[in-house]
Design a protein around this motif. Structure first.
Motif, PDB file in Angstrom:
ATOM      1  N   SER A 341       0.817  -1.233   0.000  1.00 31.17           N
ATOM      2  CA  SER A 341       0.000   0.000   0.000  1.00 31.17           C
ATOM      3  C   SER A 341       0.844   1.273   0.000  1.00 31.17           C
ATOM      4  O   SER A 341       0.466   2.287   0.610  1.00 31.17           O
ATOM      5  CB  SER A 341      -0.965   0.031   1.195  1.00 31.17           C
ATOM      6  OG  SER A 341      -1.732  -1.143   1.263  1.00 31.17           O
ATOM      7  N   SER A 342       1.977   1.218  -0.669  1.00 35.95           N
ATOM      8  CA  SER A 342       2.839   2.402  -0.760  1.00 35.95           C
ATOM      9  C   SER A 342       2.121   3.496  -1.556  1.00 35.95           C
ATOM     10  O   SER A 342       1.379   3.204  -2.489  1.00 35.95           O
ATOM     11  CB  SER A 342       4.142   2.026  -1.470  1.00 35.95           C
ATOM     12  OG  SER A 342       4.753   0.953  -0.777  1.00 35.95           O
ATOM     13  N   HIS A 343       2.381   4.741  -1.182  1.00 36.39           N
ATOM     14  CA  HIS A 343       1.690   5.844  -1.862  1.00 36.39           C
ATOM     15  C   HIS A 343       2.426   7.155  -1.613  1.00 36.39           C
ATOM     16  O   HIS A 343       3.327   7.218  -0.760  1.00 36.39           O
ATOM     17  CB  HIS A 343       0.245   5.969  -1.350  1.00 36.39           C
ATOM     18  CG  HIS A 343       0.153   6.259   0.113  1.00 36.39           C
ATOM     19  ND1 HIS A 343       0.262   5.288   1.077  1.00 36.39           N
ATOM     20  CD2 HIS A 343       0.015   7.431   0.791  1.00 36.39           C
ATOM     21  CE1 HIS A 343       0.170   5.843   2.277  1.00 36.39           C
ATOM     22  NE2 HIS A 343       0.026   7.139   2.129  1.00 36.39           N
ATOM     23  N   PHE A 344       2.030   8.178  -2.363  1.00 36.82           N
ATOM     24  CA  PHE A 344       2.561   9.539  -2.162  1.00 36.82           C
ATOM     25  C   PHE A 344       1.473  10.446  -1.609  1.00 36.82           C
ATOM     26  O   PHE A 344       0.309  10.340  -2.021  1.00 36.82           O
ATOM     27  CB  PHE A 344       3.027  10.142  -3.494  1.00 36.82           C
ATOM     28  CG  PHE A 344       4.307   9.564  -4.031  1.00 36.82           C
ATOM     29  CD1 PHE A 344       5.536   9.919  -3.485  1.00 36.82           C
ATOM     30  CD2 PHE A 344       4.291   8.689  -5.106  1.00 36.82           C
ATOM     31  CE1 PHE A 344       6.723   9.401  -3.995  1.00 36.82           C
ATOM     32  CE2 PHE A 344       5.468   8.170  -5.619  1.00 36.82           C
ATOM     33  CZ  PHE A 344       6.684   8.527  -5.068  1.00 36.82           C
ATOM     34  N   SER A 345       1.877  11.358  -0.729  1.00 36.55           N
ATOM     35  CA  SER A 345       0.976  12.399  -0.239  1.00 36.55           C
ATOM     36  C   SER A 345       1.591  13.754  -0.583  1.00 36.55           C
ATOM     37  O   SER A 345       2.815  13.908  -0.548  1.00 36.55           O
ATOM     38  CB  SER A 345       0.843  12.340   1.282  1.00 36.55           C
ATOM     39  OG  SER A 345       0.579  11.030   1.719  1.00 36.55           O
ATOM     40  N   ALA A 346       0.735  14.709  -0.862  1.00 36.08           N
ATOM     41  CA  ALA A 346       1.209  16.041  -1.264  1.00 36.08           C
ATOM     42  C   ALA A 346       0.812  17.079  -0.214  1.00 36.08           C
ATOM     43  O   ALA A 346      -0.121  16.864   0.558  1.00 36.08           O
ATOM     44  CB  ALA A 346       0.622  16.405  -2.623  1.00 36.08           C
ATOM     45  N   PRO A 347       1.503  18.223  -0.217  1.00 33.59           N
ATOM     46  CA  PRO A 347       1.198  19.247   0.800  1.00 33.59           C
ATOM     47  C   PRO A 347      -0.201  19.834   0.685  1.00 33.59           C
ATOM     48  O   PRO A 347      -0.694  20.445   1.636  1.00 33.59           O
ATOM     49  CB  PRO A 347       2.272  20.324   0.558  1.00 33.59           C
ATOM     50  CG  PRO A 347       2.896  20.024  -0.738  1.00 33.59           C
ATOM     51  CD  PRO A 347       2.685  18.586  -1.020  1.00 33.59           C
ATOM     52  N   ASP A 348      -0.838  19.669  -0.479  1.00 34.61           N
ATOM     53  CA  ASP A 348      -2.196  20.229  -0.625  1.00 34.61           C
ATOM     54  C   ASP A 348      -3.264  19.208  -0.244  1.00 34.61           C
ATOM     55  O   ASP A 348      -4.433  19.380  -0.596  1.00 34.61           O
ATOM     56  CB  ASP A 348      -2.418  20.722  -2.060  1.00 34.61           C
ATOM     57  CG  ASP A 348      -2.362  19.591  -3.079  1.00 34.61           C
ATOM     58  OD1 ASP A 348      -2.082  18.432  -2.695  1.00 34.61           O
ATOM     59  OD2 ASP A 348      -2.592  19.863  -4.268  1.00 34.61           O
ATOM     60  N   ALA A 349      -2.882  18.164   0.467  1.00 29.36           N
ATOM     61  CA  ALA A 349      -3.802  17.145   1.009  1.00 29.36           C
ATOM     62  C   ALA A 349      -4.260  16.138  -0.027  1.00 29.36           C
ATOM     63  O   ALA A 349      -5.056  15.256   0.285  1.00 29.36           O
ATOM     64  CB  ALA A 349      -5.016  17.772   1.700  1.00 29.36           C
ATOM     65  N   SER A 350      -3.760  16.235  -1.247  1.00 29.99           N
ATOM     66  CA  SER A 350      -4.089  15.191  -2.225  1.00 29.99           C
ATOM     67  C   SER A 350      -3.117  14.031  -2.056  1.00 29.99           C
ATOM     68  O   SER A 350      -2.037  14.198  -1.465  1.00 29.99           O
ATOM     69  CB  SER A 350      -4.015  15.747  -3.650  1.00 29.99           C
ATOM     70  OG  SER A 350      -2.706  16.185  -3.940  1.00 29.99           O
ATOM     71  N   CYS A 351      -3.505  12.885  -2.541  1.00 29.49           N
ATOM     72  CA  CYS A 351      -2.571  11.754  -2.522  1.00 29.49           C
ATOM     73  C   CYS A 351      -2.886  10.802  -3.668  1.00 29.49           C
ATOM     74  O   CYS A 351      -3.963  10.879  -4.275  1.00 29.49           O
ATOM     75  CB  CYS A 351      -2.573  11.038  -1.176  1.00 29.49           C
ATOM     76  SG  CYS A 351      -4.046  10.163  -0.779  1.00 29.49           S
TER      77      CYS A 351
END
Ligand code: URP
Length: 420
Positions: A341-351
């Motif tokens: 379940s690896s993933h990226f998160s962004a500073p604008d709360a999107s992922c």
């Protein structure tokens, strides 16, 4: 979206494989995202995705189509391959700062009873097509999972697993340096480190290999779990490298190793040192932490205005001798399922959606690092943080004579009859 046929196998102690006893899938689906995609109408799925994954610059995080040879590698070697792009607003005075970042999650290659050399070599071989796929896709910064060269044997408390420890410039670093050079790619390599210069002390360390194959530096895991079967303090020490940020050819990066993700101050410290991307290479199991997994990294990305790349290993690793961990559970021979379940998160709360829960995988994402400053300007979390208040509290808290600031209702200590 296709329903999986539960291909994953559990490699048992004797090397035999049990077909799909608990393959880690969600009712045959690789991930929650894929389950929802297959179960909802396209319109509903879009709405649900928006709510679950957020919006980046007002739209869904965009999928990227990778070239056919890269996809062919993923089919041939049976690893999940997904790619996305986070954008940022155009600025007048700065050009975009787009970097391509990759995360690799994997299961071990051989049973834990195989000779150690073969186990490590098996993992090296298994990773080659995934690293090649990352490099050929133009990935600039690639991060591997926690203690990637070995099974996550720290549940056992047996000391023989210490043999997997290596020096910073050991075998795994040499192995990765060739790929770093070949693909002009920064590689983060989390290993069990043996520090020869300090009495052979062991650490849980991320080695940062520069895009010329040089070693930029290292970071040692700050917080060591003492929960469930994670008996890691039997093996290595709390890190002594503080919160370094590595300025690379592609941006300022840091590494918050696994259990450190439960500590908001740990995330904060990397942010205060200027990180633009923080990687969280992990090894964690469903029963213990899965509800926390999609929240903590995403929250850190929001609170600290940086990107986070979260990686978790995959599969079930069975050990030769059963163990207990003083938690009342009967003795057992495996940790449980490492749920990927690896993933990226962004500073604008999107992922991004997550990689498979049960299969090796490579997740790639483009990210415009300008988004970090844009979110700082928008929300002003750094400016509103009132650090002086907290530094004062922490300084007082660290003193022996600290008393919590509690104001009690005086009526609490009066006898009941004075109350109406
Ligand atoms: N590797 C590691 O620190 N795992 C601890 C468990 C967790 O943090 O979920």
């Amino acid at each position: 979206m296709e329903r999986r046929e539960g291909e994953e196998t559990v490699v048992a102690e004797n090397g035999s494989t049990q077909e799909n006893p608990k393959d880690g899938s969600i009712c045959g689906f690789d991930s929650l995202h894929r389950l929802l995609q297959a179960s909802l109408s396209p319109q509903l799925f879009q709405e649900v995705s928006r709510m679950l994954l957020g919006l980046n610059c007002g739209k869904e995080v965009e999928p990227i189509t990778l070239q056919r040879p890269i996809k062919a590698l993923s089919s041939k070697h049976n690893f999940d391959l997904q790619a996305f792009s986070f954008s940022a607003d155009r600025e007048s005075l700065r050009g975009p700062r787009i970097v391509r970042v990759g995360l690799i999650q994997n299961s071990v290659a051989l049973p834990t009873t195989a000779p150690f050399l073969n186990q490590r070599e098996g993992i090296f071989q298994k990773l080659i097509p995934m690293i090649d796929a990352a490099g050929s896709s133009g990935v600039n910064i690639l991060c591997l999972q926690e203690a990637w060269t070995m099974p996550f044997a720290f549940c056992t408390r047996e000391k023989k697993w210490c043999e997997f420890a290596e020096q910073i410039d050991g075998e795994s670093t040499s192995f990765l340096q060739q790929f770093a050079q070949k693909y002009n790619m920064v590689i983060i390599s989390p290993i069990l480190e043996r520090d020869l210069n300090h009495g052979e002390t062991l650490w849980n360390t991320a080695v940062i290999i520069g895009n010329h194959g040089n070693i930029i530096g290292k970071h040692r895991k700050n917080h060591i779990p003492r929960v469930g079967d994670f008996n890691e303090s039997t093996y290595y020490m709390e890190g002594n490298t503080s919160h370094p940020v590595f300025e690379t050819a592609y941006g300022k990066i840091a590494v918050n190793i696994c259990y450190g993700r439960h500590h908001p101050l740990n995330w904060l410290a990397f942010g205060l040192n200027g990180a633009e991307i923080v990687f969280n290479p992990s090894a964690t199991v469903g029963e213990l932490s899965e509800p926390m997994w999609p929240i903590e990294a995403r929250n850190a990305a929001i609170a600290n205005s940086y990107f986070v790349g979260s990686i978790n290993r995959v599969g079930t690793e069975v050990f030769p001798h059963p163990f207990t961990s003083g938690d009342g559970k009967p003795q057992h021979s495996n940790f449980g399922h490492f749920y990927g379940s690896s993933h990226f998160s962004a500073p604008d709360a999107s992922c991004t959606p997550s990689l498979s829960r049960c299969k090796d995988g490579l997740l790639i994402s483009d990210m415009d690092l300008n988004l970090c400053r844009q979110l700082k300007d928008k929300w002003g979390f750094r400016m509103t943080a009132r650090y002086e208040v907290y530094s004062d509290l922490l300084a007082r808290y660290m003193k022996q004579d600290f008393e919590p600031q509690v104001i009690s209702d005086p009526l609490l200590h009066k006898s009941a009859q004075v109350l109406p």
